[in-house]
Design a protein around this motif. Structure first.
Motif, PDB file in Angstrom:
ATOM      1  N   GLU A  37     -48.660  40.655  12.034  1.00 42.92           N
ATOM      2  CA  GLU A  37     -49.737  41.603  12.295  1.00 42.92           C
ATOM      3  C   GLU A  37     -51.094  40.968  12.001  1.00 42.92           C
ATOM      4  OE1 GLU A  37     -51.805  45.097  13.266  1.00 42.92           O
ATOM      5  OE2 GLU A  37     -49.759  44.484  13.732  1.00 42.92           O
ATOM      6  N   GLN A  41     -54.089  40.389  14.635  1.00 48.14           N
ATOM      7  CA  GLN A  41     -55.428  40.927  14.407  1.00 48.14           C
ATOM      8  C   GLN A  41     -56.481  39.821  14.525  1.00 48.14           C
ATOM      9  OE1 GLN A  41     -54.743  42.833  10.566  1.00 48.14           O
ATOM     10  NE2 GLN A  41     -54.968  44.838  11.508  1.00 48.14           N
ATOM     11  N   ARG A  80     -66.921  48.094  16.752  1.00 47.59           N
ATOM     12  CA  ARG A  80     -65.468  47.854  16.850  1.00 47.59           C
ATOM     13  C   ARG A  80     -65.073  46.569  16.128  1.00 47.59           C
ATOM     14  NH1 ARG A  80     -64.804  49.557  23.116  1.00 47.59           N
ATOM     15  NH2 ARG A  80     -64.626  51.799  22.776  1.00 47.59           N
ATOM     16  N   GLU A  83     -65.048  47.235  12.419  1.00 45.08           N
ATOM     17  CA  GLU A  83     -63.858  48.022  12.062  1.00 45.08           C
ATOM     18  C   GLU A  83     -62.622  47.133  12.015  1.00 45.08           C
ATOM     19  OE1 GLU A  83     -63.701  51.113  14.996  1.00 45.08           O
ATOM     20  OE2 GLU A  83     -65.287  52.289  14.039  1.00 45.08           O
ATOM     21  N   LEU A  84     -62.493  46.239  12.991  1.00 39.78           N
ATOM     22  CA  LEU A  84     -61.347  45.333  13.020  1.00 39.78           C
ATOM     23  C   LEU A  84     -61.378  44.384  11.828  1.00 39.78           C
ATOM     24  CD1 LEU A  84     -58.812  44.244  14.380  1.00 39.78           C
ATOM     25  CD2 LEU A  84     -60.278  42.830  15.840  1.00 39.78           C
ATOM     26  N   GLU A  85     -62.548  43.879  11.481  1.00 33.28           N
ATOM     27  CA  GLU A  85     -62.659  43.003  10.316  1.00 33.28           C
ATOM     28  C   GLU A  85     -62.243  43.739   9.040  1.00 33.28           C
ATOM     29  OE1 GLU A  85     -66.229  39.980  11.785  1.00 33.28           O
ATOM     30  OE2 GLU A  85     -66.765  41.895  10.863  1.00 33.28           O
ATOM     31  N   GLU A  86     -62.586  44.993   8.930  1.00 32.57           N
ATOM     32  CA  GLU A  86     -62.185  45.789   7.768  1.00 32.57           C
ATOM     33  C   GLU A  86     -60.672  46.006   7.760  1.00 32.57           C
ATOM     34  OE1 GLU A  86     -62.368  47.526   4.216  1.00 32.57           O
ATOM     35  OE2 GLU A  86     -64.051  46.533   5.204  1.00 32.57           O
ATOM     36  N   GLN A  87     -60.092  46.263   8.916  1.00 27.98           N
ATOM     37  CA  GLN A  87     -58.625  46.417   9.018  1.00 27.98           C
ATOM     38  C   GLN A  87     -57.930  45.124   8.597  1.00 27.98           C
ATOM     39  OE1 GLN A  87     -57.788  47.522  13.056  1.00 27.98           O
ATOM     40  NE2 GLN A  87     -58.472  49.625  12.791  1.00 27.98           N
ATOM     41  N   ILE A  88     -58.474  43.996   9.013  1.00 36.00           N
ATOM     42  CA  ILE A  88     -57.892  42.702   8.654  1.00 36.00           C
ATOM     43  C   ILE A  88     -57.941  42.519   7.142  1.00 36.00           C
ATOM     44  CG2 ILE A  88     -58.201  40.199   8.799  1.00 36.00           C
ATOM     45  CD1 ILE A  88     -59.109  40.642  11.744  1.00 36.00           C
ATOM     46  N   GLU A  90     -57.965  44.818   4.834  1.00 37.45           N
ATOM     47  CA  GLU A  90     -56.991  45.731   4.231  1.00 37.45           C
ATOM     48  C   GLU A  90     -55.563  45.196   4.396  1.00 37.45           C
ATOM     49  OE1 GLU A  90     -57.720  49.534   6.034  1.00 37.45           O
ATOM     50  OE2 GLU A  90     -59.703  49.730   5.097  1.00 37.45           O
ATOM     51  N   THR A  91     -55.266  44.676   5.564  1.00 38.59           N
ATOM     52  CA  THR A  91     -53.928  44.138   5.819  1.00 38.59           C
ATOM     53  C   THR A  91     -53.674  42.908   4.961  1.00 38.59           C
ATOM     54  OG1 THR A  91     -54.076  44.963   8.100  1.00 38.59           O
ATOM     55  CG2 THR A  91     -52.317  43.401   7.630  1.00 38.59           C
TER      56      THR A  91
END
Length: 183
Positions: A37, A41, A80, A83-88, A90-91
């Motif tokens: 994942e 990402q 966007r 947001e994706l950088e923040e998701q990365i 967190e993951t």
């Protein structure tokens, strides 16, 4: 002659061990899917950055365009991306916690080759040939006895999974939902 109760008793621990091994396999599988994942990402982020670096071309029609559209589109793309950088992030945090938990169990495995198999397979995502070469590739008869060394690798992996299953069972951490509960 044993009664059906004796058969159940004899098979009970075997089935529990099999369940425990399946639990640890599932946990390790979830960990490698988490790594995948993160890879996906980052790939998506790279594509997004390439798209942002190549602004849309100018219109060749000579017709005027609305002044708000490009900046709105750019702002949406930047949002966007953030947001994706923040998701990365967190993951990655989730992956680091799980890696530390798995590593703590691996450190309890006594045999170094078994620890190496686990780390190579699940942390480094090495294939079986690579793992076998890492463990036994320096042996003079490696190429002549490749099948034998591959079998040793698979057996070391099997023993390591059994040991991890025991460790997981002893720790009482066999419920996937309880992993984050200690925070």
């Amino acid at each position: 002659m044993g009664s059906s109760g004796d058969t159940y008793t004899e098979r009970g621990p075997e089935m529990n061990q099999k369940d425990a091994v399946n639990d640890i396999k599932e946990r390790l599988g979830e960990y490698t899917r988490l790594l995948r994942e993160i890879d996906n990402q980052y790939e998506r982020l790279g594509l997004m950055e390439m798209t942002m670096a190549a602004p849309p071309g100018s219109s060749m029609t000579g017709m005027p365009r609305g002044s708000g559209a490009p900046s709105d589109r750019t702002g949406l793309t930047v949002m966007r991306k953030m947001e994706l950088e923040e998701q990365i992030k967190e993951t990655i945090t989730e992956e680091q916690k799980e890696r530390a938990s798995i590593e703590a169990m691996i450190q309890q495995v006594k045999r170094p080759d078994e620890r190496a198999v686990l780390r190579l397979r699940y942390f480094d995502r090495a294939d079986w040939d690579g793992i076998c070469a890492a463990l036994y590739g320096d042996r003079q008869d490696y190429l002549d006895r490749l099948d034998s060394y591959q079998n040793r690798t698979y057996k070391a992996h099997g023993r390591a999974l059994l040991r991890l299953a025991e460790i997981l069972k002893d720790s009482g951490e066999n419920d996937g939902d309880d992993r984050g509960a200690t925070d």
